[in-house]
Scaffold this active site. Structure first.
Site, PDB file in Angstrom:
ATOM      1  N   THR A 113      88.079 -78.415  13.640  1.00  0.00           N
ATOM      2  CA  THR A 113      87.008 -79.002  14.465  1.00  0.00           C
ATOM      3  C   THR A 113      87.317 -80.471  14.789  1.00  0.00           C
ATOM      4  O   THR A 113      88.283 -81.038  14.274  1.00  0.00           O
ATOM      5  CB  THR A 113      85.660 -78.949  13.719  1.00  0.00           C
ATOM      6  OG1 THR A 113      85.803 -79.638  12.461  1.00  0.00           O
ATOM      7  CG2 THR A 113      85.224 -77.518  13.466  1.00  0.00           C
ATOM      8  N   HIS A 134      77.191 -81.688   5.190  1.00  0.00           N
ATOM      9  CA  HIS A 134      78.471 -81.196   4.668  1.00  0.00           C
ATOM     10  C   HIS A 134      78.915 -82.036   3.472  1.00  0.00           C
ATOM     11  O   HIS A 134      78.385 -83.118   3.224  1.00  0.00           O
ATOM     12  CB  HIS A 134      79.554 -81.234   5.741  1.00  0.00           C
ATOM     13  CG  HIS A 134      79.443 -80.125   6.752  1.00  0.00           C
ATOM     14  ND1 HIS A 134      78.650 -80.238   7.867  1.00  0.00           N
ATOM     15  CD2 HIS A 134      80.001 -78.890   6.802  1.00  0.00           C
ATOM     16  CE1 HIS A 134      78.732 -79.117   8.567  1.00  0.00           C
ATOM     17  NE2 HIS A 134      79.535 -78.275   7.944  1.00  0.00           N
ATOM     18  N   LYS A 182      84.496 -84.174   4.291  1.00  0.00           N
ATOM     19  CA  LYS A 182      84.611 -83.825   5.718  1.00  0.00           C
ATOM     20  C   LYS A 182      84.944 -85.055   6.550  1.00  0.00           C
ATOM     21  O   LYS A 182      84.370 -86.128   6.349  1.00  0.00           O
ATOM     22  CB  LYS A 182      83.310 -83.168   6.205  1.00  0.00           C
ATOM     23  CG  LYS A 182      83.412 -82.664   7.645  1.00  0.00           C
ATOM     24  CD  LYS A 182      82.376 -81.623   7.987  1.00  0.00           C
ATOM     25  CE  LYS A 182      82.440 -81.186   9.432  1.00  0.00           C
ATOM     26  NZ  LYS A 182      83.736 -80.563   9.801  1.00  0.00           N
TER      27      LYS A 182
HETATM   28  N1  LIG Z   1      85.677 -72.884  11.890  1.00  0.00           N
HETATM   29  C1  LIG Z   1      85.090 -72.842  10.696  1.00  0.00           C
HETATM   30  O1  LIG Z   1      84.348 -71.906  10.368  1.00  0.00           O
HETATM   31  C2  LIG Z   1      85.390 -73.928   9.713  1.00  0.00           C
HETATM   32  C3  LIG Z   1      86.129 -74.991  10.114  1.00  0.00           C
HETATM   33  N2  LIG Z   1      86.505 -75.946   9.232  1.00  0.00           N
HETATM   34  C4  LIG Z   1      87.392 -76.974   9.744  1.00  0.00           C
HETATM   35  O2  LIG Z   1      88.714 -76.685   9.278  1.00  0.00           O
HETATM   36  C5  LIG Z   1      89.448 -77.898   9.128  1.00  0.00           C
HETATM   37  C6  LIG Z   1      90.031 -77.956   7.705  1.00  0.00           C
HETATM   38  O3  LIG Z   1      88.970 -78.058   6.791  1.00  0.00           O
HETATM   39  P1  LIG Z   1      89.256 -78.090   5.217  1.00  0.00           P
HETATM   40  O4  LIG Z   1      90.012 -76.888   4.814  1.00  0.00           O
HETATM   41  O5  LIG Z   1      87.962 -78.395   4.577  1.00  0.00           O
HETATM   42  O6  LIG Z   1      90.181 -79.387   5.142  1.00  0.00           O
HETATM   43  P2  LIG Z   1      91.380 -79.702   4.123  1.00  0.00           P
HETATM   44  O7  LIG Z   1      91.725 -81.136   4.327  1.00  0.00           O
HETATM   45  O8  LIG Z   1      91.021 -79.228   2.753  1.00  0.00           O
HETATM   46  O9  LIG Z   1      92.565 -78.777   4.650  1.00  0.00           O
HETATM   47  C7  LIG Z   1      93.369 -79.073   5.753  1.00  0.00           C
HETATM   48  C8  LIG Z   1      94.752 -78.674   5.377  1.00  0.00           C
HETATM   49  O10 LIG Z   1      95.610 -78.790   6.506  1.00  0.00           O
HETATM   50  C9  LIG Z   1      96.828 -79.295   6.016  1.00  0.00           C
HETATM   51  N3  LIG Z   1      97.654 -79.849   7.074  1.00  0.00           N
HETATM   52  C10 LIG Z   1      97.503 -81.025   7.722  1.00  0.00           C
HETATM   53  N4  LIG Z   1      98.513 -81.182   8.588  1.00  0.00           N
HETATM   54  C11 LIG Z   1      99.311 -80.089   8.478  1.00  0.00           C
HETATM   55  C12 LIG Z   1     100.510 -79.672   9.105  1.00  0.00           C
HETATM   56  N5  LIG Z   1     101.094 -80.414  10.046  1.00  0.00           N
HETATM   57  N6  LIG Z   1     101.057 -78.474   8.757  1.00  0.00           N
HETATM   58  C13 LIG Z   1     100.459 -77.720   7.819  1.00  0.00           C
HETATM   59  N7  LIG Z   1      99.348 -78.077   7.179  1.00  0.00           N
HETATM   60  C14 LIG Z   1      98.763 -79.237   7.516  1.00  0.00           C
HETATM   61  C15 LIG Z   1      96.421 -80.332   4.993  1.00  0.00           C
HETATM   62  O11 LIG Z   1      97.528 -80.649   4.161  1.00  0.00           O
HETATM   63  P3  LIG Z   1      97.540 -82.067   3.392  1.00  0.00           P
HETATM   64  O12 LIG Z   1      96.442 -81.956   2.359  1.00  0.00           O
HETATM   65  O13 LIG Z   1      98.917 -82.086   2.818  1.00  0.00           O
HETATM   66  O14 LIG Z   1      97.280 -83.120   4.410  1.00  0.00           O
HETATM   67  C16 LIG Z   1      95.331 -79.561   4.265  1.00  0.00           C
HETATM   68  O15 LIG Z   1      95.866 -78.746   3.257  1.00  0.00           O
HETATM   69  C17 LIG Z   1      88.474 -79.034   9.460  1.00  0.00           C
HETATM   70  O16 LIG Z   1      88.634 -79.391  10.802  1.00  0.00           O
HETATM   71  C18 LIG Z   1      87.102 -78.376   9.262  1.00  0.00           C
HETATM   72  O17 LIG Z   1      86.088 -78.983  10.002  1.00  0.00           O
HETATM   73  C19 LIG Z   1      86.152 -75.883   7.914  1.00  0.00           C
HETATM   74  C20 LIG Z   1      85.392 -74.852   7.469  1.00  0.00           C
HETATM   75  C21 LIG Z   1      84.933 -73.787   8.337  1.00  0.00           C
HETATM   76  O1  LIG Z   2      84.478 -79.081   7.407  1.00  0.00           O
HETATM   77  C1  LIG Z   2      83.786 -78.129   6.986  1.00  0.00           C
HETATM   78  O2  LIG Z   2      83.672 -77.880   5.782  1.00  0.00           O
HETATM   79  C2  LIG Z   2      83.114 -77.278   7.970  1.00  0.00           C
HETATM   80  N1  LIG Z   2      83.364 -77.495   9.227  1.00  0.00           N
HETATM   81  C3  LIG Z   2      82.900 -76.724  10.324  1.00  0.00           C
HETATM   82  C4  LIG Z   2      82.220 -77.604  11.343  1.00  0.00           C
HETATM   83  O3  LIG Z   2      82.647 -78.751  11.547  1.00  0.00           O
HETATM   84  O4  LIG Z   2      81.279 -77.148  11.983  1.00  0.00           O
HETATM   85  C5  LIG Z   2      82.145 -75.496   9.944  1.00  0.00           C
HETATM   86  C6  LIG Z   2      81.493 -75.475   8.606  1.00  0.00           C
HETATM   87  O5  LIG Z   2      80.183 -75.906   8.701  1.00  0.00           O
HETATM   88  C7  LIG Z   2      82.254 -76.175   7.505  1.00  0.00           C
END
Ligand SMILES: NC(=O)C1=CN([C@@H]2O[C@H](COP(=O)(O)OP(=O)(O)OC[C@H]3O[C@@H](n4cnc5c(N)ncnc54)[C@H](OP(=O)(O)O)[C@@H]3O)[C@@H](O)[C@H]2O)C=CC1
Ligand SMILES: O=C(O)C1=N[C@H](C(=O)O)C[C@H](O)C1
Length: 271
Positions: free
Chosen positions: A100, A155, A159
């Protein structure tokens, strides 16, 4: 037919849940997972990254190693997602994007990528939130032109983007239904002498605290009553399971730009 999936950002909060969901989902085979180059998780077994025991698949930072997959699932960061889009276009691989925080211009670029490969963009992959989008459309149509519309989201402390992608999409759905331009009517937080509320605005309020997984509420408030439509996620597995559903669906689609409403058949649902 089994759909082979690879997870980008597999060591993240969502990444670890996605590994578990992929292993549990019928009709899905987890074939690869990618981490950032130099990550402490590089070459670690994906099952151990997720805490579910060995899977005999090692985390890689070589995106070319993901060519064995039919669909890539990306929950990473804006910069990383754009690198992944580029690769998917070159290799005609389907891509589910859960990341996002994209601005309008970036969304337009993602839409354009759909001309070269199947791309699905979903700020929230849970079934409940996507149904909520539909409920917002009905509600805005019925009472949106005379109620005060406010969107609240909460959140966890880690985040990075605000308001959440889900909250922004809630605002977009409501603005589109009411024929308003979200860029003009959105108000992000209030402070000081704000004057009385402009009835045409859509307000956004954000909380970042502790380990809240994700909560969203839309208020439609009149004098004397208000309607609140709320979704609360209690586990990230909800998003991860939704992403598997999206990957399975996308694997059977031609090049194009899609969202979760397509996957769930909500675009054609009569209301
Ligand atoms: N659509 C949905 O339903 C949801 C969306 N989200 C979104 O998903 C995204 C991730 O959230 P979240 O998991 O909490 O965040 P995290 O920071 O826990 O995870 C992101 C991951 O991406 C990795 N990363 C960054 N750059 C690269 C790269 N070039 N190649 C491979 N891996 C990479 C990071 O690695 P490193 O730690 O080494 O930087 C990290 O492990 C956010 O934008 C969030 O808003 C979250 C939950 C639900
Ligand atoms: O970063 C998160 O954790 C989440 N991101 C998504 C968003 O930005 O809407 C979805 C979810 O609520 C969790």
């Amino acid at each position: 037919m089994t759909v082979k999936v690879a997870i980008l950002g597999c060591s993240g909060r969502m990444g670890r849940n996605l590994i578990q969901a992929a292993v549990q989902a019928p009709g899905i085979e987890l074939v690869a997972g990618a981490v950032r180059a130099g990550s402490a998780f590089e070459q670690m077994d994906l099952g151990e990254v997720a805490g579910i025991g060995k899977l005999d698949i090692l985390a890689t930072s070589d995106i070319d190693a993901l060519a064995v997959a039919d669909v890539l699932i990306d929950f990473t960061s804006i910069e990383a997602t754009f690198e992944h889009i580029q690769w998917c276009k070159q290799h005609n691989k389907a891509l589910v994007i859960g990341t996002t925080g994209f601005d309008d211009e970036q969304v337009a670029q993602i839409k354009a990528a759909g001309e070269q490969t199947p791309v699905l963009l979903a700020p929230n992959t849970s079934v409940g939130v996507n149904l909520l989008f539909k409920l917002l459309e009905i509600t805005a149509r019925a009472i949106g032109d005379y109620t005060d519309i406010e969107i609240f989201e909460a959140h966890h402390r880690f985040k990075k983007d605000a308001p959440s992608g889900t909250a922004m999409k809630m605002g977009q759905v409501i603005a589109d239904t009411l024929g308003r331009d979200l860029n003009e009517c959105a108000v992000y937080g209030r402070e000081g002498i704000t004057d009385e509320r402009d009835p045409n605005t859509i307000g956004f309020a954000t909380v970042r605290a502790g380990d809240i997984i994700g909560e969203h509420t839309a208020f439609f408030a009149d004098l004397g009553e208000r309607l609140e439509i709320t979704h609360k996620a209690t586990t990230r597995m909800t998003f991860a399971n939704g992403a598997m559903r999206a990957a399975t669906w996308l694997s059977a689609q031609p090049n194009g730009f899609y969202d979760m409403q397509d996957v769930l058949g909500l675009k054609t649902l009569e209301i």
